[in-house]
Write an enzyme that holds these catalytic residues in place. Structure first.
Site, PDB file in Angstrom:
ATOM      1  N   HIS A 122      37.319  48.361  42.251  1.00 35.60           N
ATOM      2  CA  HIS A 122      36.463  47.594  41.355  1.00 35.60           C
ATOM      3  C   HIS A 122      36.734  46.094  41.445  1.00 35.60           C
ATOM      4  O   HIS A 122      37.861  45.645  41.567  1.00 35.60           O
ATOM      5  CB  HIS A 122      36.636  48.075  39.909  1.00 35.60           C
ATOM      6  N   ASP A 123      35.652  45.332  41.439  1.00 34.51           N
ATOM      7  CA  ASP A 123      35.679  43.861  41.389  1.00 34.51           C
ATOM      8  C   ASP A 123      36.196  43.209  42.660  1.00 34.51           C
ATOM      9  O   ASP A 123      36.427  41.994  42.678  1.00 34.51           O
ATOM     10  CB  ASP A 123      36.490  43.369  40.178  1.00 34.51           C
ATOM     11  N   GLY A 140      42.239  46.628  42.493  1.00 35.69           N
ATOM     12  CA  GLY A 140      41.125  45.926  41.883  1.00 35.69           C
ATOM     13  C   GLY A 140      41.245  44.420  42.018  1.00 35.69           C
ATOM     14  O   GLY A 140      42.333  43.866  42.142  1.00 35.69           O
TER      15      GLY A 140
END
Length: 264
Positions: A122-123, A140
């Site tokens: 994520h991200d 992340g």
């Protein structure tokens, strides 16, 4: 059903697929997915989440793209995944959407080569023309610059940054940031030189490569503090404008690093 969509594929009626998109057997495409022209979704892939995919990509068999973040704080927010054009994404790659704790978007740019079993968490923000070799694992919020090469089974700590044109050896453990142009290897990852061959292939002048080699020595070989090394690099920029542009990404990266750069 389109001749390019296999009869066993499950395409949500709300998904937006260009007519030239090919979806192979047993793949699933969710309702909030948009896929651009001439992209190929291989067999047994799952493309879901709020995911936008550009043109000319090839997702090989068994990819999982657009899944929810592996983050306990995630509470179902409509965060996104954005993928550019002409990426090759091989077997068992996983790419997750973003979180509201960051910008809310995971991004994979264009012209990347993502080999088997890579995890883009994520991200993460991955640039263009990168190579992520088999089994690269990213925590992340990782940022990877254009033209970076990350060797097989390397692990990148969350919030880590890998600079443009850098090269990371296989099985490296990146707990700190690796600056642009630098080659690093090991556990923990340590600097081992400048990515000279890669820079030559990308058209960097001999003068610029020489200046980057000298900058590397200032940072890693002369026993200077990082601030003093950067001051000397800036002084060279003033004296030699022809190499200023090549040196600037190195300075910008070091000054913006929050985790600190890899050290010997």
């Amino acid at each position: 059903m389109s001749a390019l969509i296999h009869p066993t594929a499950l395409i949500d009626p709300n998904a937006q697929l260009h007519p030239s998109v090919s979806v192979c057997a047993y793949s699933i495409v969710g309702p909030d997915v948009s896929i651009g022209a001439h992209t190929i979704i291989g067999p047994h892939c799952v493309i879901d989440g709020h995911t936008t995919i550009g043109e000319g990509n090839h997702f090989y068999r068994f990819c999982s793209v657009g899944g929810i973040p592996q983050d306990k704080k995630y509470a179902g927010e409509p965060t996104r995944l954005e993928i550019g054009d002409r990426n090759m994404v091989r077997e068992y790659v996983t790419i997750n959407t973003g979180t509201v704790q960051d910008v809310g978007v995971t991004r994979l740019g264009s012209d990347n080569w993502v080999m088997a079993y890579v995890h883009i968490a994520h991200d993460c923000q991955v640039g263009h023309h990168t190579i992520l070799a088999n089994g690269v694992q990213m925590g992340g919020h990782v940022h990877i610059g254009d033209w970076a090469i990350v060797g097989g089974l390397a692990a990148v700590h969350q919030f880590g940054k890998i600079g443009a044109h850098s090269m990371t050896g296989g099985q490296s453990a990146l707990h700190m940031d690796i600056p642009p142009y630098v080659m690093g290897s090991g556990n923990p990852c340590v600097p081992v030189g400048i990515n000279v061959e890669g820079l030559k292939r990308r058209g960097f002048s001999a003068e610029s490569i020489g200046a980057l080699r000298d900058a590397y020595k200032l940072i890693y070989r002369r026993g200077l503090s990082l601030s003093d090394a950067c001051a000397e690099i800036r002084a060279r920029q003033q004296k030699e404008p022809a190499v200023a542009d090549a040196l600037q990404p190195l300075l910008d990266f070091i000054e913006a690093s929050t985790r600190g750069i890899i050290r010997p």
